[in-house]
Design an enzyme around this catalytic site. Structure first.
Site, short mmCIF file in Angstrom:
data_model
loop_
_atom_site.label_atom_id
_atom_site.label_comp_id
_atom_site.label_asym_id
_atom_site.label_seq_id
_atom_site.Cartn_x
_atom_site.Cartn_y
_atom_site.Cartn_z
N GLY A 256 0.75 -1.33 0.04
CA GLY A 256 0.09 -0.54 -0.33
C GLY A 256 0.79 1.08 0.05
O GLY A 256 0.47 2.32 -0.71
N ALA A 257 2.06 1.31 0.65
CA ALA A 257 2.70 2.38 1.25
C ALA A 257 3.87 2.01 1.99
O ALA A 257 3.50 0.71 2.52
CB ALA A 257 1.86 3.39 1.65
N MET A 258 4.79 2.62 1.67
CA MET A 258 6.22 2.74 2.55
C MET A 258 6.66 3.59 3.15
O MET A 258 7.11 4.53 2.49
CB MET A 258 6.83 1.96 1.90
N GLU A 259 7.42 3.37 4.26
CA GLU A 259 7.17 4.75 5.51
C GLU A 259 8.91 4.82 4.94
O GLU A 259 9.08 5.36 6.49
CB GLU A 259 7.33 4.72 6.96
N ASN A 260 9.49 5.43 4.30
CA ASN A 260 10.72 5.53 4.17
C ASN A 260 11.07 7.25 4.52
O ASN A 260 10.05 7.99 4.03
CB ASN A 260 11.36 6.17 2.28
N GLU A 291 1.21 6.77 7.40
CA GLU A 291 3.17 6.09 7.20
C GLU A 291 3.82 6.89 8.29
O GLU A 291 5.05 7.03 8.41
CB GLU A 291 2.91 5.88 5.92
N HIS A 294 5.09 6.53 10.98
CA HIS A 294 6.00 5.60 11.44
C HIS A 294 7.13 6.70 11.18
O HIS A 294 8.45 6.55 11.57
CB HIS A 294 6.69 4.49 10.04
N GLU A 313 3.87 -2.25 12.93
CA GLU A 313 2.56 -1.71 12.09
C GLU A 313 1.10 -1.86 13.67
O GLU A 313 0.44 -0.79 12.84
CB GLU A 313 2.35 -3.27 11.09
ZN LIG Z 1 3.01 0.77 8.23
#
Ligand SMILES: [Zn+2]
Length: 510
Positions: A256-260, A291, A294, A313
């Protein structure tokens, strides 16, 4: 290729301390591969052997402290660094790397609608080694300073503010210490909407062919972003830890998404191309909030090993729903959670494949095992447990514990035990026991109510089921007979329940 074992990671973390990566990427050398040069500065804390990871198309040269090493010594994805002396070291690795079409490492995509090409990285959970040479484990944090050469007309995005140096060369400001799986680069002829908030540059980006669709929703996306950012600063004492906040909607994204840090990537299906329901808008807002949570829990304080991925998570899930409810027009998010997400958790928890929310560290012996825990337990049951914990501790004490945790471990790593210790410092309740009862166990408890009027109460109690700890509650509804509620529990965890009583017939609608 070897997956990293937990005990190997622990051994390596005891031997070395990594300070800085200077990474140069050249994205102008064709459709299949790119050039990658990494200079890694680290300290060996004792004499010993270790290894660095890399998955190159071609390993051109390796130099350790000025002495060349044989590139042919690369064994799968590991290059041995034998006989390190205690003290400072510099490792230089020059390699050609492959673009991927699988969303692992540096993904390359050409838009069929206009022929424009985009690349972006996804380094989770050990795919940084597909982009540059790296000690690829979460508890070897370092400063990253990236330089990127990109084709004419492209924009380069990264974890920190990017500067266009001319002739296609871009430099990214050094990051604070971050984990290798959180390093990010996205490059291409992005369509960007840029603004500023709280003194920091904020941007949203998508491929050019989606520009009209992003523009229509830009105000809404940025409004949610600003509202969550401000609300998190009311909850958390540590300020946002990075120098910018970009959100890139990228093509062919697996998750879905990535918390860079400073560059969240989202699947670009979140750029809506037709009329959508308000529930879909709420889901997008929820992912934005998740996100951003995070940035503190995951990026500022990072898990030591992957057995604690649930904590990352669950926390982001809980904070995302709660913050959206408090700070945006989406005030019913917990209803959506209860209907959609929580049933996912109940379902997963009643299968033979269930596992404790917090698995035993020994049950996550390597990175491959960690991938199996991305499920309804780690996200939904864990978030439900955290929400229950907040209700039990009170939000004030919970946030005090969270802030203690951030202060103690910022720019470092922490475990579940550290998290529980931080909470314990802010409450007189026994959170260690709570964790044992709710996080280290599997399955659901069943509470079965039986309601009887007073004359039949004895019989109702007598029929209480097996294996449970029954409790009776007099409802005393004012009638001459009175009613008794008897709850039979299958399961061993403590529960606190609220009881409501209602007339079945509206005798007096007033
Ligand atoms: Zn997450």
């Amino acid at each position: 290729m070897s997956v990293l074992m937990r005990d190997e990671a622990q051994t390596r973390a005891q031997l070395i301390d990594v300070h800085r990566y200077t990474v140069t990427l050249d994205l102008t050398t064709g459709d299949e591969t790119f050039e990658s040069r990494a200079a890694i500065h680290f300290t060996a804390l004792a004499a010993g052997d270790t290894f660095v990871e890399l998955k190159p198309a071609l390993l051109r040269s390796v130099t350790l402290d000025g002495q060349p090493l044989d590139p042919a010594a690369l064994d799968g994805n590991r290059l041995a660094l034998p006989g390190l002396a205690p003290g400072e070291h510099e490792l230089l690795v020059d390699a050609t790397m492959r673009y991927s079409r699988t969303g692992e490492g540096m993904h390359r995509f050409t838009d069929p609608s206009d022929g424009e090409t985009y690349v972006y990285s996804q380094m989770f959970l050990e795919d940084a080694q597909r982009v540059f040479a790296v000690f690829d484990q979460p508890d070897l944090k370092a400063v990253f300073e990236l330089g990127v050469t990109a084709p004419e007309g492209w924009t380069v995005l990264g974890n920190s503010v990017a500067t266009d140096e001319g002739d296609g060369r871009w430099s990214l400001a050094p990051t604070p210490p971050i984990s290798t799986y959180l390093v990010a680069v996205a490059a291409g002829p992005w369509h960007s909407v840029r603004t500023e908030h709280a003194g920091l540059p904020f941007g949203i980006h998508c491929r050019r062919s989606l520009a009209p669709h992003l523009d229509i929703d830009a105000d809404e996306i940025l409004a949610v972003t600003r509202a969550c950012y401000d609300r998190y600063h009311e909850k958390f004492e540590e300020p946002y830890p990075f120098d910018s906040y970009d959100q890139a909607f990228v093509p062919e994204f697996n998750a879905g998404a990535m918390e860079n840090p400073g560059l969240v990537t989202f699947r670009d299906e979140f750029v809506f191309r037709s009329a959508v329901t308000d529930t879909e808008r709420q889901t997008r807002a929820m992912v934005i909030a998740h996100e951003m949570a995070h940035m503190w829990f995951g990026d500022l304080v990072t898990l030591t090993w992957w057995d604690d991925i649930w904590l990352n998570e669950s926390f982001a899930e809980y904070m995302g729903y709660q913050t959206l409810t408090e700070a945006t027009r989406h005030t019913d998010t917990w209803v959506a959670f209860g209907i959609d997400r929580k049933s996912w958790g109940y379902d997963a928890d009643q299968r033979p494949s269930t596992h404790p929310v917090a698995p035993d560290p020994g049950s996550v012996p390597d990175t491959a095992a960690a991938m199996l825990n991305f499920d309804g337990i780690s996200y939904a049951k864990g978030a439900s447990a955290l929400r229950q914990l907040v209700a039990w501790l009170g939000e004030k004490d919970f946030l005090a514990g969270i802030n203690t945790h951030f202060t103690r471990h910022k720019f470092g790593n922490a475990t579940l035990a550290d998290f529980i210790d931080s909470l314990a410092a802010s409450t007189d309740r026994d959170v260690h026991r709570w964790a044992e009862q709710w996080l280290r166990t599997t399955g659901v408890d069943t509470l079965t109510p039986t309601v009887a009027n007073a004359r039949t109460t004895a019989a109702a109690n007598g029929s209480g089921g097996s294996g449970g700890t029954g409790g009776g509650t007099g409802l005393g509804n004012g009638s001459e007979t009175g009613w008794t509620l008897h709850v039979t529990q299958h399961g061993d965890r403590p529960h606190r329940i609220a009881v409501g009583a209602y007339d079945r017939d509206l005798v007096d609608p007033g």
